[in-house]
Design an enzyme around this catalytic site. Structure first.
Site, PDB file in Angstrom:
ATOM      1  N   PRO A 287       0.819  -1.215   0.000  1.00  0.00           N
ATOM      2  CA  PRO A 287       0.000   0.000   0.000  1.00  0.00           C
ATOM      3  C   PRO A 287       0.854   1.267   0.000  1.00  0.00           C
ATOM      4  O   PRO A 287       1.934   1.296   0.590  1.00  0.00           O
ATOM      5  CB  PRO A 287      -0.768  -0.106   1.325  1.00  0.00           C
ATOM      6  CG  PRO A 287       0.187  -0.827   2.228  1.00  0.00           C
ATOM      7  CD  PRO A 287       0.953  -1.792   1.353  1.00  0.00           C
ATOM      8  N   GLY A 288       0.363   2.289  -0.658  1.00  0.00           N
ATOM      9  CA  GLY A 288       1.014   3.604  -0.606  1.00  0.00           C
ATOM     10  C   GLY A 288      -0.001   4.617  -0.116  1.00  0.00           C
ATOM     11  O   GLY A 288      -0.008   5.061   1.021  1.00  0.00           O
ATOM     12  N   CYS A 354       2.549  28.249 -16.363  1.00  0.00           N
ATOM     13  CA  CYS A 354       1.986  28.667 -17.648  1.00  0.00           C
ATOM     14  C   CYS A 354       1.313  27.514 -18.384  1.00  0.00           C
ATOM     15  O   CYS A 354       1.788  27.068 -19.442  1.00  0.00           O
ATOM     16  CB  CYS A 354       3.079  29.306 -18.488  1.00  0.00           C
ATOM     17  SG  CYS A 354       3.717  30.735 -17.627  1.00  0.00           S
TER      18      CYS A 354
HETATM   19  N1  LLP Z   1       2.643  -1.566  -6.010  1.00  0.00           N
HETATM   20  C1  LLP Z   1       2.905  -1.277  -7.293  1.00  0.00           C
HETATM   21  C2  LLP Z   1       3.582  -2.269  -8.127  1.00  0.00           C
HETATM   22  C3  LLP Z   1       2.506  -0.039  -7.823  1.00  0.00           C
HETATM   23  O1  LLP Z   1       2.746   0.246  -9.091  1.00  0.00           O
HETATM   24  C4  LLP Z   1       1.836   0.894  -6.989  1.00  0.00           C
HETATM   25  C5  LLP Z   1       1.409   2.204  -7.506  1.00  0.00           C
HETATM   26  C6  LLP Z   1       1.621   0.551  -5.647  1.00  0.00           C
HETATM   27  C7  LLP Z   1       2.024  -0.697  -5.195  1.00  0.00           C
HETATM   28  C8  LLP Z   1       0.964   1.471  -4.651  1.00  0.00           C
HETATM   29  O2  LLP Z   1      -0.333   1.769  -5.015  1.00  0.00           O
HETATM   30  P1  LLP Z   1      -1.298   2.586  -4.002  1.00  0.00           P
HETATM   31  O3  LLP Z   1      -1.552   1.702  -2.807  1.00  0.00           O
HETATM   32  O4  LLP Z   1      -0.579   3.819  -3.620  1.00  0.00           O
HETATM   33  O5  LLP Z   1      -2.504   2.864  -4.807  1.00  0.00           O
HETATM   34  N2  LLP Z   1       0.300   8.868  -9.301  1.00  0.00           N
HETATM   35  C9  LLP Z   1      -0.971   8.212  -9.193  1.00  0.00           C
HETATM   36  C10 LLP Z   1      -0.854   6.833  -8.615  1.00  0.00           C
HETATM   37  C11 LLP Z   1       0.112   5.944  -9.356  1.00  0.00           C
HETATM   38  C12 LLP Z   1       0.241   4.595  -8.735  1.00  0.00           C
HETATM   39  C13 LLP Z   1       1.375   3.832  -9.323  1.00  0.00           C
HETATM   40  N3  LLP Z   1       1.604   2.556  -8.727  1.00  0.00           N
HETATM   41  C14 LLP Z   1      -1.934   9.083  -8.408  1.00  0.00           C
HETATM   42  O6  LLP Z   1      -1.551  10.165  -7.963  1.00  0.00           O
HETATM   43  O7  LLP Z   1      -3.093   8.731  -8.257  1.00  0.00           O
END
Ligand code: LLP
Length: 421
Positions: A287-288, A354
């Protein structure tokens, strides 16, 4: 955002009065809360453990936020790391995350990064989450040169279609991520891949900001099927990250509770994997957003107003280079004033960059704002600073942390001209 509340007409973040810090530091800047970060991590880990999942390992996705001080907090709580570059590997190690808790995802790992990850310990990091057969071949050849055994996990592309923004959907054939089942099965029988590599896990990650878990369930079933078919003594099953948060009030109703998510993971694994084998691989999560999005906010100052007939622009000093989500995905983030006021005025909150997409919110009902007033962009802890840039040759903003003892510390200095130019 429940972490932000007004008291005596002043905005508080986790009970902390923001008026004081807003005046103290040069805007724009991020503020994080150690309390919220800690609670979110522990809630996630404890929910996994309480659901009876075997020896869960939570590998925080560094791409969502790679601030070293925040990572140190997570490391002290026992977190592992999901990384996608040599830079993230170095950062995770410096923050005290042990190699045996690090998984390395990403379709473009370079030879240099693979060697770095193999060298960090006797047999390198916990696992390379492999996304192509050429990558597997390269990892094996690096391990041969270094006389090591690389720990391999196949990232399965489960061919599902989760409901999310198309830029952050990753689990279908049209996406560059993961390997199809047929390719995984055929790779298992080619000796050339395995002289110095060992299969230890299977992973999935089907997308981000997921609020509907139907596709997640289908993907976990697929993960179980493929894991059983490998007939290998796997050490772990990695269900990825992706669990969403409520950025918009309408999303609060749809938001899956952590306990519901963990129950889904647990019952699906029990039914489709553990009940069919003696093997007891542990469960890995990546998780992130769910851990860090709500642990951070972004504070900006109003520079001036501009009225073009019936369009009222409030120009702020933060820009899309500091916080990209609204301009890149059209993402909604709540915008609050630090001084409470009645929303009477529909306006567009725009930055100085811009580009017309440099807009944090359109037609938002705001109080009358004047130069020097502060605006807070909510839920900014994930994919905020980490996606920032120097576009328009602007320095990167300051990052601050409200510690448990309510002391505020600078955890990353703003980039001034001496560092920028
Ligand atoms: N594991 C992998 C292999 C991933 O590619 C990602 C996110 C995560 C875990 C974590 O995902 P999370 O739990 O954070 O959803 N910039 C975008 C999100 C890109 C996510 C990329 N991969 C945004 O701001 O919504």
């Amino acid at each position: 955002m429940k972490e932000l509340t007004y008291k005596n007409k002043k905005l508080h973040f986790n009970e902390f009065d923001l008026t004081e810090i807003a005046k103290k530091f040069k805007t724009p800047f991020f503020v994080y809360s150690e309390n919220i970060l800690t609670q979110n991590y522990l809630h996630f880990f404890n929910s996994a453990a309480q659901t009876g999942l075997i020896n869960p390992l939570v590998c925080f996705a560094l791409k969502s936020n790679s601030n070293k001080e925040l990572l140190k907090i997570l490391a002290s709580l026992g977190s592992g790391a999901d990384i996608v570059s040599g830079g993230e590997l170095k950062r995770a190690l410096e923050a005290g995350i042990p190699p045996e808790k690090i998984v390395f995802s990403g379709v473009g790992k370079t030879e240099e990064e693979i060697i770095f990850a193999l060298k960090v310990k006797r047999n390198g990091i916990y696992s390379f989450n492999v996304e192509s057969l050429e990558e597997l071949e390269l990892i094996n050849s690096c391990a041969v040169k270094l006389k090591k055994t690389a720990r391999i996990c196949f990232r399965l592309n489960p061919v599902v279609q989760p409901k999310t923004h198309k830029y952050i959907s990753t689990g279908n054939k049209t996406h560059k991520f993961g390997l199809l089942e047929a390719d995984i099965m055929s790779a298992l029988h080619h000796r050339k891949y395995w002289t110095n590599s060992k299969l230890v896990g299977i992973s999935i990650h089907i997308g981000s900001q997921l609020l509907d878990l139907k596709a997640t369930k289908s993907a976990i079933i697929k993960l179980c099927d493929v894991a059983l078919k490998t007939k290998e003594p796997l050490e772990f099953l990695d269900v990825g990250g992706g669990l969403g948060v409520d950025y918009h009030p309408d999303e609060t109703k749809k938001l899956p509770h952590l306990s519901d998510y963990m129950n889904l993971v647990s019952t699906t694994l029990n039914q489709h994997f553990y009940s069919k084998t003696e093997l007891r691989p542990r469960v890995v999560f990546e998780p992130g957003r769910r851990i860090v999005a709500k642990a951070g906010i972004f504070v900006m100052k109003v520079l001036r107003n501009k009225i073009s007939e019936n369009n009222h622009f409030v120009i702020v000093d933060g820009g899309m280079n500091d916080f990209m989500r609204p301009s890149l995905y059209g993402a909604y983030h709540e915008l609050l004033t630090i001084k409470e006021g009645k929303g009477i005025n529909p306006c567009h909150i725009v930055g100085p960059i811009c580009e017309s997409s440099d807009c944090f919110g359109s037609h938002r009902l705001m109080p009358q704002l004047k130069s020097g007033d502060f605006i807070v962009l909510c839920d900014a802890g994930a994919y905020g600073y980490s996606m920032g840039s120097n576009y328009n040759l602007r320095g990167r903003p300051l990052e601050t942390l409200i510690k448990k003892n309510k002391r505020v510390v600078v955890i990353n200095k703003a980039q001034d001209y001496s560092k920028l130019l």
